[in-house]
Design an enzyme around this catalytic site. Sequence first.
Site, PDB file in Angstrom:
ATOM      1  N   SER A 185       0.793  -1.228   0.000  1.00 21.34           N
ATOM      2  CA  SER A 185       0.000   0.000   0.000  1.00 21.34           C
ATOM      3  C   SER A 185       0.825   1.278   0.000  1.00 21.34           C
ATOM      4  O   SER A 185       0.323   2.329  -0.371  1.00 21.34           O
ATOM      5  CB  SER A 185      -0.936   0.000   1.205  1.00 21.34           C
ATOM      6  OG  SER A 185      -0.188  -0.071   2.391  1.00 21.34           O
ATOM      7  N   HIS A 213      -5.386  -4.088  -1.023  1.00 20.32           N
ATOM      8  CA  HIS A 213      -5.272  -3.063  -2.072  1.00 20.32           C
ATOM      9  C   HIS A 213      -5.326  -3.649  -3.478  1.00 20.32           C
ATOM     10  O   HIS A 213      -5.181  -2.906  -4.454  1.00 20.32           O
ATOM     11  CB  HIS A 213      -3.981  -2.245  -1.880  1.00 20.32           C
ATOM     12  CG  HIS A 213      -4.041  -1.389  -0.660  1.00 20.32           C
ATOM     13  ND1 HIS A 213      -4.544  -0.104  -0.673  1.00 20.32           N
ATOM     14  CD2 HIS A 213      -3.718  -1.662   0.627  1.00 20.32           C
ATOM     15  CE1 HIS A 213      -4.501   0.385   0.552  1.00 20.32           C
ATOM     16  NE2 HIS A 213      -4.006  -0.542   1.359  1.00 20.32           N
ATOM     17  N   LYS A 243     -12.108  -0.918   1.040  1.00 22.71           N
ATOM     18  CA  LYS A 243     -11.358  -0.055   0.124  1.00 22.71           C
ATOM     19  C   LYS A 243     -12.091  -0.017  -1.219  1.00 22.71           C
ATOM     20  O   LYS A 243     -13.089   0.686  -1.336  1.00 22.71           O
ATOM     21  CB  LYS A 243      -9.909  -0.534   0.037  1.00 22.71           C
ATOM     22  CG  LYS A 243      -9.233  -0.515   1.415  1.00 22.71           C
ATOM     23  CD  LYS A 243      -7.771  -0.787   1.336  1.00 22.71           C
ATOM     24  CE  LYS A 243      -7.173  -1.094   2.701  1.00 22.71           C
ATOM     25  NZ  LYS A 243      -7.142   0.018   3.631  1.00 22.71           N
TER      26      LYS A 243
HETATM   27  N1  PMP Z   1      -4.413  -5.190   5.206  1.00 27.66           N
HETATM   28  C1  PMP Z   1      -3.895  -4.180   4.484  1.00 27.66           C
HETATM   29  C2  PMP Z   1      -2.787  -4.477   3.532  1.00 27.66           C
HETATM   30  C3  PMP Z   1      -4.409  -2.884   4.618  1.00 27.66           C
HETATM   31  O1  PMP Z   1      -3.901  -1.884   3.910  1.00 27.66           O
HETATM   32  C4  PMP Z   1      -5.464  -2.656   5.522  1.00 27.66           C
HETATM   33  C5  PMP Z   1      -6.115  -1.278   5.685  1.00 27.66           C
HETATM   34  N2  PMP Z   1      -5.317  -0.244   5.985  1.00 27.66           N
HETATM   35  C6  PMP Z   1      -5.950  -3.722   6.265  1.00 27.66           C
HETATM   36  C7  PMP Z   1      -5.422  -4.980   6.071  1.00 27.66           C
HETATM   37  C8  PMP Z   1      -7.043  -3.523   7.270  1.00 27.66           C
HETATM   38  O2  PMP Z   1      -8.261  -3.448   6.626  1.00 27.66           O
HETATM   39  P1  PMP Z   1      -9.515  -2.728   7.286  1.00 27.66           P
HETATM   40  O3  PMP Z   1      -9.337  -1.271   7.074  1.00 27.66           O
HETATM   41  O4  PMP Z   1     -10.675  -3.311   6.585  1.00 27.66           O
HETATM   42  O5  PMP Z   1      -9.496  -3.087   8.736  1.00 27.66           O
END
Ligand code: PMP
Length: 396
Positions: A185, A213, A243
């Site tokens: 990300s 992502h 997302k």
């Molecule tokens: N895994 C990754 C790679 C993420 O970027 C994120 C979100 N920032 C998450 C898990 C967590 O997801 P959520 O926002 O649905 O809790």
Amino acid sequence: MSKVLEQFLNENLDYLKDNGLYNEINVVEGPNGPKIKIDGKELINLSSNNYLGLATHDRLKKAAKETIDSHGVGAGAVRTINGTLDVHRELEKKIAEFKGTEAAIAFQSGFNCNMGAISAVMNKDDAILSDELNHASIIDGCRLSKAKIIRVKHSDMEDLRAKAKEATESGLYKKIMYITDGVFSMDGDVALLPEIAEIAEEFNLITYVDDAHGSGVMGKGAGTVKHFGLQDKIDFQMGTLSKAIGVVGGYVAGTQELIDWLKVAGRPFLFSTSLTPGDSAAIIEAIDILMESTELHDKLWENGDYLKKGLKELGFDIGHSETPITPCIIGDEKTTQQFSKRLMEEGVYAKSIVFPTVPKGTGRVRNMPTAAHTKEMLDDALKIYEKVGKELNIIK
Ligand code: PMP
């Protein structure tokens, strides 16, 4: 307040503020679209993960409203007591269909999905090989499992092979897992899944891909695993529904046995109240939209390419992103924060990302173009980037 707590808080908050590491949280007034309002001012929004613009899509809103009318606003209990609603069953079937797997399980967020799913399978007798740039929720899920954590250099297949060999030959571990983000990300690069699948086969590794992502973005929307056609090789296709899908929640898609196990051993599934009916219905609608057409996906990539080209031509260091995620790497934390602040004053909301989210000295302003941006918005953003970049001597 306890004196010890007061001292701890003051010391740590002061340290962050003095070193440009304190993150001021802004309040968005109204919907999180391609333009947002903060403190009454309209800004071009390049900071959300709402990749396809689905967070404000009419069809999702309608589905949520109708399901609130038919089912109410809350699920009432954890899934195993009486919190499994018909809409949850439908949602899990839909995710499995979308991901090309036998089954799927939904969690309340991506974060607790990683906490629950990793620790449901791995324990103190096991080892987890983990890419050094993996998301915080993976790191915490690995820690919770009590397995031995072995960090692997970022997307370095030689390092992965060497560490998989060493861990296997040590005879110390009952199971070994390799876990990686599908799309990273902070840099927008993609995991080398075909090579990973080969190494996993050679050393009998369990494979876990967090496609937070990549879902909706890669593989014509179906994700990074589908992009490489590896649905039969990757054991856990994990992702978030917050997302590109635009709502909230997390999931694992995999074989029926894996999902059956996660439903008896995934602690957030067992002990935390399930997704709301309205959210579940909106997610189903989002997946339907993605399965009907690649229009939003295609627009996202078109916008991503356009912004990347524009920033590169202006002279910004945009790293080596292979996806619409477009970092502008500045380096120094204070300059990064100053840059983001000036962009905001000029009309672009693009948040600075600094240590500990990224390594020290690699501060960046990360841009997340979406399918909902118009060319005009991106052109306006580029003009502001040019002005502020020159002003702060980031570009010539
Ligand atoms: N895994 C990754 C790679 C993420 O970027 C994120 C979100 N920032 C998450 C898990 C967590 O997801 P959520 O926002 O649905 O809790």
